[in-house]
Design an enzyme around this catalytic site. Structure first.
Site, PDB file in Angstrom:
ATOM      1  N   HIS A   1       0.864  -1.377  -0.121  1.00 47.31           N
ATOM      2  CA  HIS A   1      -0.514  -0.202  -0.339  1.00 47.31           C
ATOM      3  C   HIS A   1       1.428   1.364   0.367  1.00 47.31           C
ATOM      4  O   HIS A   1       1.911   1.522   0.540  1.00 47.31           O
ATOM      5  CB  HIS A   1      -1.347   0.338   1.276  1.00 47.31           C
ATOM      6  CG  HIS A   1      -2.100   1.667   1.389  1.00 47.31           C
ATOM      7  ND1 HIS A   1      -1.749   2.354   1.557  1.00 47.31           N
ATOM      8  CD2 HIS A   1      -3.129   0.869   1.615  1.00 47.31           C
ATOM      9  CE1 HIS A   1      -3.293   2.277   0.994  1.00 47.31           C
ATOM     10  NE2 HIS A   1      -4.006   1.883   0.711  1.00 47.31           N
TER      11      HIS A   1
ATOM     12  N   ARG B   1      -2.523   1.104  -6.008  1.00 47.56           N
ATOM     13  CA  ARG B   1      -2.144   1.047  -5.617  1.00 47.56           C
ATOM     14  C   ARG B   1      -0.845   0.390  -5.436  1.00 47.56           C
ATOM     15  O   ARG B   1       0.523   0.914  -5.509  1.00 47.56           O
ATOM     16  CB  ARG B   1      -2.635  -0.026  -4.146  1.00 47.56           C
ATOM     17  CG  ARG B   1      -3.751   0.953  -3.561  1.00 47.56           C
ATOM     18  CD  ARG B   1      -4.324  -0.198  -2.920  1.00 47.56           C
ATOM     19  NE  ARG B   1      -5.423   0.505  -2.146  1.00 47.56           N
ATOM     20  CZ  ARG B   1      -5.975   0.117  -1.057  1.00 47.56           C
ATOM     21  NH1 ARG B   1      -5.984  -1.528  -0.383  1.00 47.56           N
ATOM     22  NH2 ARG B   1      -7.244   1.074   0.021  1.00 47.56           N
TER      23      ARG B   1
END
Ligand SMILES: Cc1cc2nc3c(=O)[nH]c(=O)nc-3n(C[C@H](O)[C@H](O)[C@H](O)COP(=O)(O)OP(=O)(O)OC[C@H]3O[C@@H](n4cnc5c(N)ncnc54)[C@H](O)[C@@H]3O)c2cc1C
Ligand code: HEM
Ligand code: SF4
Ligand code: FES
Lengths: 242, 257, 643
Positions: free
Chosen positions: C272, C336
């Protein structure tokens, strides 16, 4: 449950359809509610009582008149006294039982405990039972002194005497033991109320962003008024009318 | 406000050690050195535990999981304050920059009759689950729901509900209360569901049952000291307790439950 | 090298029009009569969004549900930490969203490595999830008029994310938890908290029960059931530092794998982009700053290498808003994997900021100037507060510093369309399965998947297993139960008996470093081969040198941790092998050998358009690879570009 025999198993209150009332009174919140309600009603009494007693500053005449006027309504007075006793006993009874219950719920105490409330070192509210107990002591002595007239050392005037209310009050207020206890009682009562007054509103569920801050301030002021009001009587009145 | 460069601290820890629920417990003293001010409180305990393992002593048991302040698993009383000195902060989010070199830190578990100690700093908070089980829900089976926008919920109502629903169930309110009262926890759930239209059907029943369970679980009564609110990491407001009282009295006096 | 099974694996999807496949499957599924359901027991392991919703829904139907979790309360499952939101194709914003578009975005976001049929079903069910949660009292954000509102998330050009401040996972989980507790009070669910599942019991080829250890008393128990539903979450903690909660583990899934369940796509892990950077060696856990922040925050680094000026001293034209520069149409909302790699690229090239140079800025000054601080506070207040607590910096004044971190695992146990693994009677839901996200998951889609699986898929499919296989009652006296129980006991005993010199934490950190360095954001053949060797060595060291104090008969967190690390040490090798075998770049799996000139993924559809499902053959023996071919008809292969 529609089976009435099943309901009766819960006892007399159940048969009367009042088991809900029992549940209410035995619940923590119900008890708090009663505590708050009795406390506030007692506050109402305090206001009236203080107003009447402030007449002591005005002298014997006005005070005696007020006292006799009050006593002439004896039916009402009896009712009020009875009400007060019930309120007071209920308040004290719940104070004792909830304090014991709360103590049991806590069970263990921390080796070190500090408040997280900003600015609080020890709050009045952690001392509600202690302050209440002092008030209780004060009230008992006060009743012995003036309602029951049991302290022969005070040389009471007989009730038929028009001057009795004022003279007897003055006698009690001049007694060194009573002076100290009354004075302390008045101050501690103020402390009790500085938390109790606003707290009662919370217990009754009366909370609102618009009014609660005000109620809190009024509670503090109320505590001060009650403390200063009663204490001033103890401090000044005997000297004024010696 | 710019980050102050990190420093290292040497600390004395006094930690409650207790081998099991029935065994006696007591404070034990440990020294830790070189604790970076950037560490979280739990990372400091990690360091201690590594040290204990190295020396052959059993590490200190403490509950934790997310370490983000949301799961409500962590929680100890630090120098007499639940979750430590910071307001609105869980133990896992407390950082060592709050402490000074040479400090002594006393660490105790949540104490309350309703939260028996499991081991060291870990307590059993299952009483909270049983309170929720008694009514902290909306009875709607999967598949029964109407279209989500059918019932409008005004923004401020949603906000109130959300603020109450934010409770993480950590138990700091109970731990910090002189009466070990669970009112703040219970009131958060009652207020959350009472303020939303979806919670109306069971409004009375819910509050009556949850309070009955709360009492049966041996939590204390509320004396409005506000310690719970001050300790609550989710900033649950005392006004919820007033609402709980109101809801309860309304239900007790007026509902058919 | 790798043995590949001859027959391709079949996901058993219905065919026909993609939009009606789920309806068709529901028509074909066998039912269990209402009053018969209570005769059947279903074990649900895990109480996160997947497990909580499954347990509640199954109990509502009348099944006897046994629910297990590691935490002291079901409400504390890792799902609680999800911040940003949950997607649903409601099209409340009138901005062109539809079930098809959510389906397409998800397939594209996952780089065409997920099953079309599953994803379409997920998109279809998404709307019912919102309805269900609202009815439970989940306080989703609202407009002033009272309707539901949305925010945007990465990888989509529509606004379809429903949220509850920065605590969406918490509120959704509490909804599921409350639904569960309602069933606990009704007797439909029996709750077993602080229980760790240590093995699966397979009888006659069918999953019939589990072995658990009571984490408080150390007691081992076996439980018999007619179906086992595994909802045990992701394995991100194989990397030690991740945004996962500390107890997240691969143990339950891994032990099922060892009993025959295939493990699919383990190398698909998500890094992330917006996490708080590592601050020192003491770091035990990384904290996510929700992707939703990228709605208003702008990502940048200085244009000059090694610029040490404080961010407010760097004028606008000396800042490189690299996401806006590289991906003009998605900008800061690039997905992401793409954003993470872009951050790594800048930092590796020497443009990173902060003490270690391993972070980039996420700057809100423009949004604060335009919308005012109070608006930003309402949207992200709790995240800003969390950031400040951790870093001691005020993000209203100074830009946040962020860096990528392991966050989610797309891989998991292989399941068919009914979410049943190759072991009959074993169902896998939520993050623990591999099903819907392909090689990369879009933000706000995990909550959606967990709840779709638990509320709306498993209630239908479990019944089919029970009805078609006519499972018979059995007792826990069967040898299979004894064998599994003894296996679990002896493994724990073995760990205690090592009595070595290094702590569990030491091994976990060492594993994490190997994984992050070689099996992290960028992977290559040499690194992977190296990692596999290192993992093997570390595993051997562990079994000779781990030091766990205390006994197995009490609460012993160190022992629990050691058990999980032991499994990670076995599993990590499979992860690395999968990464080695998948000789292409796609989504979260970036092989440096396969990149475009601009550093984007170079996918190889001709050779790798399949699911890798690994069959266990023993530790130290290479697993057998089963391939489930993937075909794309409704969302045909395309270039995954966010430019
Ligand atoms: C910080 C963070 C933020 C996120 N934000 C979002 C977001 O905004 N939107 C989104 O869609 N997704 C988000 N995600 C991803 C999402 O939260 C997870 O993928 C999802 O919640 C997983 O749910 P689950 O039910 O599959 O598993 P989990 O919630 O992980 O639950 C696992 C359960 O299994 C139990 N368990 C595990 N192992 C065992 C065992 N051996 N024995 C017994 N029980 C066991 C645990 O106790 C737990 O109850 C986020 C993830 C993180 C880390
Ligand atoms: C004139 C006499 C008294 C008045 C006006 C009074 C008033 C009040 C009020 C208003 C409260 C707040 C109630 C609430 O929080 O809900 C209170 C609380 C309390 N009172 Fe009194 N009180 C009096 C006498 C006493 C006595 C004699 C005791 C005896 C011990 C006592 C013990 C307590 C205690 C323990 C509480 C705290 C209860 C709680 O917070 O839940 N009080 N009182
Ligand atoms: S009310 Fe606050 S202190 Fe109490 S359990 Fe909830 S979050 Fe914790
Ligand atoms: S560990 Fe989750 S709140 Fe602290």
């Amino acid at each position: 449950m529609t089976d009435s025999t099943a309901q009766c198993k819960t006892g007399l209150l159940g048969c009367l359809g009042l088991s809900w009332f029992f549940r209410l009174l035995s619940s923590s919140i119900g008890q708090k509610f009663v505590m708050g309600l009795t406390g506030l009603l007692l506050c109402g009494f305090l206001v009236a009582h203080l107003a009447g007693n402030l007449l002591l500053f005005a002298g014997a005449e006005p005070f005696n008149h007020y006292a006799h006027a009050l006593h002439s309504q004896w039916e009402l007075l009896a009712l009020a006294e009875f009400g007060l006793v019930v309120l007071f006993l209920a308040h004290v009874y719940l104070a004792v039982t909830t304090t014991i219950g709360n103590y049991r719920a806590r069970r263990d105490f921390y080796v070190l405990k500090q408040s997280k409330v900003p600015g609080r070192i020890i709050g009045a509210n952690s001392w509600m039972f202690a302050s209440g107990s002092v008030v209780l002591g004060f009230v008992i002595l006060h009743l012995i002194d003036l309602r029951l007239g049991l302290r022969s050392s005070l040389h009471y005037l007989p009730e038929e005497n028009f001057e009795a209310p004022f003279r007897n009050t003055l006698a009690a207020l001049s007694d060194p033991i009573s002076r100290v206890v009354y004075f302390l009682g008045a101050i501690i009562l103020g402390v009790h109320l500085s938390h109790g007054f606003a707290s009662a509103f919370q217990s009754l569920g009366l909370n609102h962003p618009k009014y609660t801050p005000l109620i809190k301030i009024i509670g503090k002021i109320f505590g001060v008024i009650i403390a200063v009001g009663f204490a001033s009587i103890v401090v000044f009145v005997p000297g004024m009318w010696r | 406000m710019n980050h102050v460069a990190s420093k290292n601290l040497n600390l004395t820890l006094k930690i409650w050690r207790q081998a099991g629920p029935k065994q006696p417990g007591g404070l034990k003293t440990y020294q830790v050195r070189g604790i970076s001010t950037d560490m979280s409180f739990l990372e400091m305990l990690d360091v201690l535990n590594e040290q204990l393992i190295a020396s052959g002593e059993e590490p200190v048991a403490f509950d934790h999981d997310c370490r983000e302040g949301i799961c409500g698993t962590c929680g100890v009383v630090i120098n007499g304050q639940a979750h430590g000195p910071d307001s609105g902060t869980t133990t896992c989010q407390l950082h060592m920059r709050r402490f000074h070199d040479g400090d002594t830190i006393v660490i105790e578990p949540w104490l309350a009759k309703a939260f028996p100690i499991v081991r060291d700093l870990i307590v059993d908070r299952s009483a909270f689950d049983r309170i929720i089980q008694a009514g902290g829900f909306v009875s709607v089976n999967t598949g029964n729901a109407p279209e989500a926008n059918t019932t409008l919920v005004p923004h401020h109502v949603q906000q109130d509900a959300m603020n109450a629903a934010a409770c993480i169930g950590c138990g700091a309110c109970v731990a910090s209360c002189k009466n070990a009262s669970a009112m703040l926890f219970v009131s958060a759930k009652v207020s959350h569901l009472a303020s939303l239209p979806q919670g109306q059907a069971e409004r009375s029943k819910r509050v009556l049952n949850m309070v009955a369970t709360m009492d049966a679980e041996h939590f204390g009564n509320c004396t409005n000291t506000g310690e719970c609110e001050a300790a609550c990491p989710a900033k649950i407001k005392l006004s919820n307790i007033a609402q709980l009282n109101r809801e309860y009295m309304k239900a007790a006096l007026l509902s058919k439950e | 090298m790798v043995t590949v099974a001859d027959t391709p694996l079949d996901g058993r999807c219905p065919d026909g029009n993609i939009a009606s496949r789920w309806d068709q499957r529901k028509r074909d599924l066998k039912l269990v009569a209402p009053n018969n359901k209570r005769k059947y027991t279903v074990i649900v392991v895990g109480t996160g969004l997947a497990g909580g919703s499954a347990a509640a829904s199954l109990a509502e139907l009348g099944y006897n549900v046994l629910s297990f979790c590691i935490q002291d309360s079901p409400r504390r499952a890792h799902s609680i930490a999800a911040q940003g939101g949950i997607n649903a194709a409601k099209n409340y914003q009138n901005d062109g969203d539809s079930v098809w578009r959510l389906f397409y975005d998800t397939v594209k976001g996952g780089e065409w490595r997920a099953r079309e049929s599953n994803v379409y079903r997920l998109a279809t069910l998404s709307t019912s999830i919102i309805d269900q949660c609202v009815a439970q009292g989940v306080p989703f954000a609202r407009e002033y008029g009272g309707t539901l509102t949305n925010r945007s998330f990465g990888g989509a050009q529509v606004s379809r994310t429903f949220y509850c401040g920065g605590q969406t996972g918490q509120q959704l989980l509490l909804g599921a938890y409350q639904a569960m507790m309602r069933q606990v009070s009704g007797g439909g669910i029996k709750l077993f908290t602080r229980r760790e599942m240590l093995d699966l019991v397979v009888v006659d080829g069918i999953a019939r029960g589990i072995v658990t250890r009571d984490l408080v008393t150390g007691k081992y128990e076996t439980f018999v059931s007619d179906a086992v539903v595994l909802c045990t979450g992701g394995y991100g903690n194989a990397y030690y530092l991740s945004t996962m909660a500390k107890t997240c583990n691969v143990t339950a899934a891994w032990r099922c794998h060892k009993r025959g369940a295939y493990f699919a796509n383990p190398c698909f892990t998500q890094i992330h982009p917006t996490c708080i950077p590592v601050s020192g060696d003491h770091q035990s856990k990384l904290t996510l700053m929700s992707e939703s922040l990228r709605n208003d925050g702008r990502v940048w680094v200085p244009k000059t290498k090694g610029d040490t000026r404080s961010p407010d001293q760097i004028p606008e034209d000396e800042r490189d808003y690299y996401l806006e520069r590289r991906y003009p149409s998605y900008g800061n909302l690039a997905p992401r994997d793409v954003s993470s790699r872009a951050a790594k690229e800048r930092c590796d090239a020497g443009f990173g900021v902060g003490p270690s140079g391993m972070s980039v800025y996420l700057d809100f000054s423009k949004a604060i100037k335009e919308d005012g601080e109070s608006v930003i506070r309402e949207k992200y207040g709790n995240l800003f507060h969390m950031y400040e607590r951790i870093t001691d910096e005020n993000p209203y004044k100074v830009p946040m510093r962020i860096y990528p971190a392991v966050h989610y695992t797309m891989g998991g146990l292989w399941v068919d369309y009914n979410l049943q693994s190759n072991l009959p009677g074993l169902y896998v839901l939520g993050e623990a399965n591999f099903s819907d996200h392909g090689a990369n998951r879009l933000g706000a889609s995990a909550l959606m998947q967990g709840l779709a699986d638990g509320y709306f898929v498993i209630p239908y499919t479990v019944g089919d297993h029970i009805a078609t296989r006519k499972v018979k009652p059995i007792s826990a006296d069967r040898p299979e139960f004894h064998e599994a129980l003894e296996a679990a006991k002896s493994r724990t005993a073995a760990i205690l008996n090592v009595k070595g010199t290094h702590s569990t934490e030491h091994f976990h950190r060492a594993l994490g470093k190997i994984m992050w360095d070689h099996v992290g954001m960028a992977r290559n053949e040499k690194g992977l081969l190296h990692a596999i060797e290192q993992i093997k060595t570390l595993r051997e060291q562990f079994w000779h040198d781990v030091k766990v104090i205390g006994s197995g008969e009490t609460l012993n967190q160190n022992l629990e941790h050691a058990g999980r690390v032991a499994d990670f040490l076995e599993f990590a090798e499979l992860l690395a092998r999968d990464a080695l075998y998948r000789d292409e770049s796609c989504g979260g799996h970036f092989r440096e050998e396969h990149q475009t000139e601009e550093g984007e993924c170079e996918r190889n559809d001709a050779d790798f358009s399949y699911v890798s499902a690994w069959e266990y053959q023993g530790i130290g023996t290479e697993s057998i690879l089963h391939k489930e071919p993937l075909t794309f008809v409704d969302a045909p292969f395309g270039v995954r570009s966010y430019k």
